[in-house]
Design an enzyme around this catalytic site. Structure first.
Site, PDB file in Angstrom:
ATOM      1  CG  ASP A  62      33.308 118.821 -28.965  1.00  0.00           C
ATOM      2  OD1 ASP A  62      32.026 118.616 -28.931  1.00  0.00           O
ATOM      3  OD2 ASP A  62      34.018 119.037 -30.005  1.00  0.00           O
ATOM      4  CG  HIS A  76      33.672 115.051 -36.162  1.00  0.00           C
ATOM      5  ND1 HIS A  76      32.892 114.131 -35.444  1.00  0.00           N
ATOM      6  CD2 HIS A  76      32.918 116.348 -35.516  1.00  0.00           C
ATOM      7  CE1 HIS A  76      32.199 114.610 -34.394  1.00  0.00           C
ATOM      8  NE2 HIS A  76      31.724 115.594 -34.654  1.00  0.00           N
ATOM      9  N   GLY A  77      36.157 116.532 -39.201  1.00  0.00           N
ATOM     10  CA  GLY A  77      37.507 116.676 -40.000  1.00  0.00           C
ATOM     11  C   GLY A  77      37.137 117.463 -41.202  1.00  0.00           C
TER      12      GLY A  77
HETATM   13 ZN   LIG Z   1      31.362 116.941 -32.815  1.00  0.00          ZN
END
Ligand SMILES: [Zn+2]
Length: 349
Positions: free
Chosen positions: A83, A189-190
């Site tokens: 990733d 993200h997150g």
């Molecule tokens: Zn990603």
């Protein structure tokens, strides 16, 4: 089943009209949770490790744990994916270790923070594609920049600052020959993706539809696609946690994406929430416990539950037995002789 090429897995998903969850791992329990969920729902699956995961667990541990998973669950097609590779060297090292797929995230410079130019992105991604395809390894590229930061990777911001331009997506796919294309449509993200419940306009689904229209055969990838369900947030906060109220990507929006070319859906945060909630609950209710298995077992079960649900929602459930693994050597031949050509089909606007 030996580890399979992600390309094969995504081609099969396109044939079957479903999406495949790509779940991040850092340790053995997460890998076990994913494989049990795959077995339970009879799903093909992608297990992915970020640079952060590789640094945390060390490459070889992760590689051998995922390899063990492929041996223990021979009925499950399983791709091992890097990733957010930040450079050619990072991708090369993953390929040499045995990953069957890599993401070259050239949307950012090698620092993993600064947005790169289109030309820089094309150049580094093409370099990875040439190296990878010769070895039968799948490549995911990214055009446009995602929001947020996870594992120290990301440009930050809301995710709406560098939304993918459909024309650039076409040019990028043509110039790089990637197998799968991550696009930025406002996700980040997150855990803190949106400060209110997102509707169709918050998430740029129109951009996704426009890209799919131009590149109807290209496998699209949605990053930052945790749904951040309220019940998982509540468990954490009920047992002493302090999460701020937040919203993720609604599953219905992901399903709309899957009907329009999305074949890989990245999920990490939801699993992190499930694990943390389960551990907090055990420690809160039985503070006398000190055997890690007493909280890691419920944590693993909580993650399995989330993963199995996503597998069902993404449509990959029931498809593990649809095909046999093609060897990576055969895949390499396919890239060479053109049967696995990555020249995209481009439709008019
Ligand atoms: Zn990603």
């Amino acid at each position: 089943m030996p580890l399979v090429s992600m390309r094969q897995l995504l081609d099969e998903a396109a044939k079957g009209g479903y999406g495949v969850g790509a779940f991040n791992v850092n340790d053995m329990e997460q890998i076990q949770a994913i494989m049990e969920a795959a077995k339970q729902t009879n799903s093909p699956v992608i297990i992915q490790a970020s640079r952060g995961a590789r640094a945390y667990a060390q490459d070889r541990y992760l590689y051998h744990l995922i390899l063990a998973a492929s041996e223990l669950y021979p009925e499950i097609p399983l791709a091992m994916h890097l990733d957010h590779g930040n450079s050619f060297e990072t991708c090369k090292s993953a390929i040499e270790l045995g990953f069957t797929s890599v993401m070259m995230d050239g949307s950012l410079k090698a620092d993993g923070k600064t947005p790169a130019s289109f030309e820089e992105n094309v150049a580094v991604t093409k370099q990875v594609v040439d190296f990878a395809h010769e070895r039968g390894i799948t490549v995911e590229g990214e055009i446009g920049v995602l929001g947020g930061v996870e594992d120290g990777h990301g440009a930050g911001g809301s995710g709406l600052e560098h939304v993918t331009d459909p024309d650039q997506a076409v040019e990028f796919a043509e110039k790089t020959g990637v197998d799968a294309l991550a696009i930025a449509i406002g996700t980040s993200h997150g855990a803190y993706k949106f400060s209110k419940k997102p509707d169709g306009s918050v998430l740029k689904m129109d951009i996704l539809l426009a890209i799919h229209k131009r590149l109807p055969k290209t496998h699209l990838v949605m990053h930052g696609s945790s749904s951040v369900p309220k019940d998982l947030q509540d468990i954490i906060n009920q047992y002493g946690g302090k999460l701020k109220e937040t919203w993720g990507v609604p599953v219905e929006e992901i399903q709309l994406g899957i009907r329009n070319g999305v074949r890989k859906v990245n999920v990490d945060t939801d699993n992190r929430l499930a694990i943390t909630g389960a551990i907090r609950k055990v420690l809160w209710e039985t503070p006398e416990k000190f055997d890690p298995r007493d909280y890691l077992k419920p944590a693993r079960e909580a993650m399995q539950k989330v993963v199995a649900l996503r597998m069902t929602q993404f449509g990959q459930a029931g498809h593990a037995g649809d095909y046999q693994a093609v060897s990576i050597a055969e895949i390499a031949k396919g890239y060479k002789n053109g049967s696995l050509s990555t020249k995209p089909l481009v439709a008019d606007k």
